[in-house]
Design a protein around this motif. Structure first.
Motif, short mmCIF file in Angstrom:
data_model
loop_
_atom_site.label_atom_id
_atom_site.label_comp_id
_atom_site.label_asym_id
_atom_site.label_seq_id
_atom_site.Cartn_x
_atom_site.Cartn_y
_atom_site.Cartn_z
N ASP A 100 -4.33 15.85 -2.35
CA ASP A 100 -3.02 15.56 -2.94
C ASP A 100 -1.92 15.85 -1.92
N ASP A 101 -1.86 14.99 -0.89
CA ASP A 101 -0.82 15.14 0.12
C ASP A 101 -0.51 13.75 0.69
N GLU A 102 0.27 13.74 1.78
CA GLU A 102 0.71 12.45 2.33
C GLU A 102 -0.43 11.60 2.86
N SER A 103 -1.61 12.19 3.05
CA SER A 103 -2.76 11.43 3.55
C SER A 103 -3.48 10.67 2.45
N ASN A 104 -3.11 10.89 1.21
CA ASN A 104 -3.83 10.27 0.10
C ASN A 104 -3.73 8.74 0.18
N GLY A 105 -4.89 8.10 0.25
CA GLY A 105 -4.92 6.65 0.39
C GLY A 105 -5.60 5.94 -0.75
N VAL A 106 -5.70 6.60 -1.90
CA VAL A 106 -6.45 6.04 -3.02
C VAL A 106 -5.85 4.72 -3.50
N ASP A 107 -4.54 4.67 -3.68
CA ASP A 107 -3.93 3.44 -4.20
C ASP A 107 -4.09 2.28 -3.23
N ALA A 108 -3.85 2.54 -1.94
CA ALA A 108 -4.01 1.48 -0.93
C ALA A 108 -5.45 1.02 -0.84
N ALA A 109 -6.39 1.97 -0.90
CA ALA A 109 -7.81 1.61 -0.84
C ALA A 109 -8.21 0.78 -2.05
N TYR A 110 -7.73 1.17 -3.23
CA TYR A 110 -8.04 0.42 -4.44
C TYR A 110 -7.53 -1.02 -4.35
N ARG A 111 -6.28 -1.19 -3.91
CA ARG A 111 -5.72 -2.54 -3.80
C ARG A 111 -6.49 -3.36 -2.77
N HIS A 112 -6.92 -2.72 -1.67
CA HIS A 112 -7.70 -3.43 -0.66
C HIS A 112 -9.04 -3.87 -1.23
N GLU A 113 -9.70 -3.00 -1.94
CA GLU A 113 -11.01 -3.35 -2.51
C GLU A 113 -10.88 -4.47 -3.54
N VAL A 114 -9.82 -4.44 -4.33
CA VAL A 114 -9.58 -5.53 -5.29
C VAL A 114 -9.42 -6.85 -4.55
N SER A 115 -8.70 -6.83 -3.42
CA SER A 115 -8.46 -8.07 -2.67
C SER A 115 -9.75 -8.67 -2.12
N LEU A 116 -10.77 -7.82 -1.92
CA LEU A 116 -12.06 -8.29 -1.40
C LEU A 116 -13.03 -8.69 -2.50
N GLY A 117 -12.67 -8.41 -3.75
CA GLY A 117 -13.61 -8.65 -4.83
C GLY A 117 -14.69 -7.58 -4.91
N TYR A 118 -14.42 -6.43 -4.28
CA TYR A 118 -15.36 -5.30 -4.32
C TYR A 118 -15.22 -4.64 -5.68
N ASP A 119 -16.31 -4.38 -6.36
CA ASP A 119 -16.26 -3.84 -7.72
C ASP A 119 -15.65 -2.43 -7.68
N THR A 120 -14.45 -2.29 -8.25
CA THR A 120 -13.71 -1.04 -8.10
C THR A 120 -12.87 -0.75 -9.33
N ARG A 121 -12.71 0.53 -9.64
CA ARG A 121 -11.88 0.95 -10.76
C ARG A 121 -11.07 2.17 -10.32
N HIS A 122 -9.78 2.16 -10.60
CA HIS A 122 -8.90 3.28 -10.30
C HIS A 122 -8.72 4.07 -11.58
N LEU A 123 -9.19 5.32 -11.60
CA LEU A 123 -9.25 6.10 -12.82
C LEU A 123 -8.47 7.40 -12.71
N ALA A 124 -7.87 7.79 -13.80
CA ALA A 124 -7.27 9.12 -13.90
C ALA A 124 -8.38 10.13 -14.20
N ALA A 125 -8.11 11.39 -13.95
CA ALA A 125 -9.12 12.43 -14.13
C ALA A 125 -9.73 12.40 -15.53
N GLU A 126 -8.90 12.22 -16.53
CA GLU A 126 -9.39 12.27 -17.91
C GLU A 126 -10.28 11.07 -18.27
#
Length: 376
Positions: free
Chosen positions: A97-123
């Protein structure tokens, strides 16, 4: 143009690249000898996290190759649907949880490739994959990739070698380290430390982190970014975790027999000292810290116990991309050197065997050829 006729091949290295390529050549009717300095999978393949994935970001060609690699494992899984050494139960990853966090960018990139991906909250994690302590997941959330999996490479290598032997392939493990024999400007075979020579039309070097050094002895440059890696195998533990976890402080992979494989770059950096003789000294306190980090992200925070520790080089080319194919300056000499050896293990063996047997270049390997380092 008439293709060179290859009737025999020598392969140095009995890890996943060497054994996979050897089997593919044997299936084509080519006589193959694999030479190793000890039992099969005694190098990088024996201490690999073996996460089957193409997560996050890399070149388009590398992504395609990794996806083809995963496809071959799915074909294998269909043959062995109940195997405890090959599973496709997803991968879950999150960042600090700092400036290096790339989860959102990685998720959007995987979506653009059609890679099966889900962005989930902890709960939301528990409803998707079991065995994770949701308190460990940072506020930006986690990415779950349901199509990912893992393989136990030593088991797979043993399985491939059974077919290899049935096809007449030869495995030599009792004559020490081997080297490529070059005569008249071309590779003509391999020679063991005891002086035994195995002549061949083609020679493949698949010695993991030793590939750049061994190729360099023949005057061929291969960029090398190999770090020291530390893999801890736990004792059996009944636990619901099924996905591979890649977290800020530890990576965890389920393994056969209700065990788990653990690694982390910081643990290798802080916990392994290379002695003057090349052997390794392991800091037990760092290993215990790695076990503690793994416990924190697992549901119930179980007590993990060490069964074994593997230490050695993790093969990573200098530019991060695979190095696969012929050394053009030395006819008959081929190499395979890459990170993600598990994901690429079957497909690289298939494509490299095609190139060796036919003397034709496969287009999927076009950007991964060794000669790219000549201009660097």
């Amino acid at each position: 143009m008439t293709d060179n006729i290859v009737t025999s091949a020598a392969i140095i290295g009995a890890g996943i690249f060497g054994v996979s390529t050897g089997l593919q050549l044997a299936r084509r009717g080519i006589g193959v000898t694999i030479l190793n300095d000890g039992p099969p999978a005694n190098g990088a393949s024996g201490r690999s996290l073996s996460w089957l994935n193409s997560a996050r970001m890399r070149s388009e060609a590398y992504h395609r190759l990794r996806m083809a690699g995963i496809d071959r494992y799915r074909t294998l899984s269909a043959r062995f649907p109940n195997a405890n050494w090959l599973r496709f139960e997803g991968g879950l990853t999150w960042d600090a949880d700092d400036e290096s966090n790339g989860v959102d960018a990685a998720y959007r990139h995987e979506v653009s490739l059609g890679y099966d991906t889900r962005h989930l909250a902890a709960e939301d994690i528990a409803a998707v994959t079991p065995g994770v302590d949701a308190r460990a997941i940072t506020p930006p959330g986690a990415i779950f990739n349901p199509g990912e999996g893992w393989v136990d490479l030593p088991t797979l290598i043993g399985l491939l070698l059974e077919e290899f032997a049935a096809l007449g392939g030869r495995l030599v493990t009792d004559q020490g380290a081997a080297r490529v024999v070059i005569e008249g400007g071309r590779a003509v075979g391999a020679e063991t430390a005891t002086g035994s020579r195995f002549l061949a039309d083609a020679v493949m070097l698949a010695t993991g982190p030793a590939v750049p050094r061994m190729a360099g002895e023949a005057g061929q440059a291969i960029g090398d970014g190999t770090p020291v890696a530390l893999l801890v195998q736990t004792r059996p533990l009944a636990h619901p975790l099924r996905a591979v976890l890649n977290t800020p402080r530890v990576a965890i992979r389920p393994a056969p027999g209700n065990t788990f494989s653990l690694d982390a770059d910081w643990a290798a950096d802080e916990g392994v000292t290379i002695r003057k003789d090349g052997s390794h000294e392991i800091d037990e306190a760092v290993v215990e810290a790695l076990l503690a980090e793994a416990s924190k992200v697992m549901e119930g925070n179980p007590r993990l116990e060490i069964a074994s520790i593997g230490v050695g080089g993790k093969p990573i080319p200098g530019d991060g991309e695979p190095v696969v194919g012929a050394l053009k300056a030395i006819p008959g000499y081929y190499v395979a050197f890459s990170h993600s050896g598990a994901t690429l293990g079957l497909i690289v063996g298939e494509l490299l065997a095609y190139e060796i047997a036919t003397s034709r270049q496969h287009p999927m390997l076009a950007t991964f050829r060794p000669e790219r380092f000549l201009s660097q």
